[in-house]
Write a protein that holds these residues in place. Structure first.
Motif, PDB file in Angstrom:
ATOM      1  N   UNK A   1      -4.929  -7.879   6.547  1.00 17.69           N
ATOM      2  CA  UNK A   1      -4.065  -6.710   6.423  1.00 17.69           C
ATOM      3  C   UNK A   1      -2.692  -7.122   5.914  1.00 17.69           C
ATOM      4  N   UNK A   2      -2.019  -6.145   5.361  1.00 21.13           N
ATOM      5  CA  UNK A   2      -0.681  -6.379   4.829  1.00 21.13           C
ATOM      6  C   UNK A   2       0.060  -5.055   4.835  1.00 21.13           C
ATOM      7  N   UNK A   3       1.357  -5.112   5.027  1.00 18.78           N
ATOM      8  CA  UNK A   3       2.176  -3.905   4.957  1.00 18.78           C
ATOM      9  C   UNK A   3       3.267  -4.111   3.925  1.00 18.78           C
ATOM     10  N   UNK A   4       3.301  -3.242   2.955  1.00 16.87           N
ATOM     11  CA  UNK A   4       4.324  -3.267   1.918  1.00 16.87           C
ATOM     12  C   UNK A   4       5.415  -2.251   2.239  1.00 16.87           C
ATOM     13  N   UNK A   5       6.600  -2.539   1.752  1.00 15.34           N
ATOM     14  CA  UNK A   5       7.729  -1.643   1.958  1.00 15.34           C
ATOM     15  C   UNK A   5       8.276  -1.170   0.619  1.00 15.34           C
ATOM     16  N   UNK A   6       8.790   0.037   0.639  1.00 14.19           N
ATOM     17  CA  UNK A   6       9.445   0.607  -0.534  1.00 14.19           C
ATOM     18  C   UNK A   6      10.764   1.205  -0.074  1.00 14.19           C
TER      19      UNK A   6
ATOM     20  N   UNK B   1      -6.400   2.073   3.180  1.00 15.91           N
ATOM     21  CA  UNK B   1      -4.944   2.095   2.955  1.00 15.91           C
ATOM     22  C   UNK B   1      -4.382   3.408   3.468  1.00 15.91           C
ATOM     23  N   UNK B   2      -3.186   3.334   3.975  1.00 14.11           N
ATOM     24  CA  UNK B   2      -2.490   4.540   4.379  1.00 14.11           C
ATOM     25  C   UNK B   2      -0.998   4.323   4.187  1.00 14.11           C
ATOM     26  N   UNK B   3      -0.246   5.378   4.233  1.00 22.39           N
ATOM     27  CA  UNK B   3       1.190   5.264   4.037  1.00 22.39           C
ATOM     28  C   UNK B   3       1.920   5.756   5.278  1.00 22.39           C
TER      29      UNK B   3
ATOM     30  N   UNK C   1       3.281   0.906   2.857  1.00 28.20           N
ATOM     31  CA  UNK C   1       1.863   0.993   2.518  1.00 28.20           C
ATOM     32  C   UNK C   1       1.131   0.029   3.429  1.00 28.20           C
ATOM     33  N   UNK C   2       0.350   0.566   4.330  1.00 27.25           N
ATOM     34  CA  UNK C   2      -0.454  -0.245   5.241  1.00 27.25           C
ATOM     35  C   UNK C   2      -1.822  -0.474   4.609  1.00 27.25           C
ATOM     36  N   UNK C   3      -2.138  -1.719   4.389  1.00 32.30           N
ATOM     37  CA  UNK C   3      -3.393  -2.065   3.714  1.00 32.30           C
ATOM     38  C   UNK C   3      -4.255  -2.876   4.676  1.00 32.30           C
TER      39      UNK C   3
ATOM     40  N   UNK D   1       6.051   1.268  -5.995  1.00 28.54           N
ATOM     41  CA  UNK D   1       6.225   2.625  -5.510  1.00 28.54           C
ATOM     42  C   UNK D   1       7.013   3.406  -6.547  1.00 28.54           C
ATOM     43  N   UNK D   2       6.873   4.691  -6.499  1.00 26.49           N
ATOM     44  CA  UNK D   2       7.579   5.592  -7.403  1.00 26.49           C
ATOM     45  C   UNK D   2       7.389   6.988  -6.838  1.00 26.49           C
TER      46      UNK D   2
END
Length: 114
Positions: A17-22, A67-69, A80-82, A95-96
């Motif tokens: 798992x990984x969590x991305x930030x925007x 995936x979820x946000x 973004x939770x992956x 992100x955009x």
């Protein structure tokens, strides 16, 4: 002028798992109207998921269920939770707005490999 900054990308093993930030600076970006996109090597940029203004989410079928946000209104940050990552999720993630109307940020690299 809005500046988008993505972070959190990393090398992760399949199934991880990984969590991305925007994070966004400047006006013109709403966390209620956000899309996550990705571009794999040699491929066009594609939608990962997009949040519509009424809250419904459009998913790329390849990530649905994994995936979820998450939106943090106080921090004006979107995550973004992956989960259950696969090698085919390897890409640069961006992100955009949804649909994309802003200048693209640098993105963050996600590599899924054992």
């Amino acid at each position: 002028q809005v500046q988008l900054v993505e972070s959190g990308g990393d090398l992760v093993q399949p199934g991880g798992s990984l969590r991305l930030s925007c994070a966004a600076s400047g006006s013109g970006f709403s966390i209620n109207d956000v899309g996550w996109y990705r571009q794999a090597p040699g491929k066009s940029r594609e939608l990962v998921l997009g949040i519509r203004s009424r809250g419904a989410t459009d998913y790329n079928p390849a990530v649905r269920g994994r995936f979820t946000t998450i939106r943090d209104n106080a921090k004006q940050t979107v995550y973004l939770q992956m989960n259950s990552l696969k090698p085919e999720d390897t890409a640069v993630y961006y992100c955009n707005s949804f649909p994309p109307r802003l200048n693209w940020g640098q993105g963050t690299q996600v590599t899924v490999s054992s």
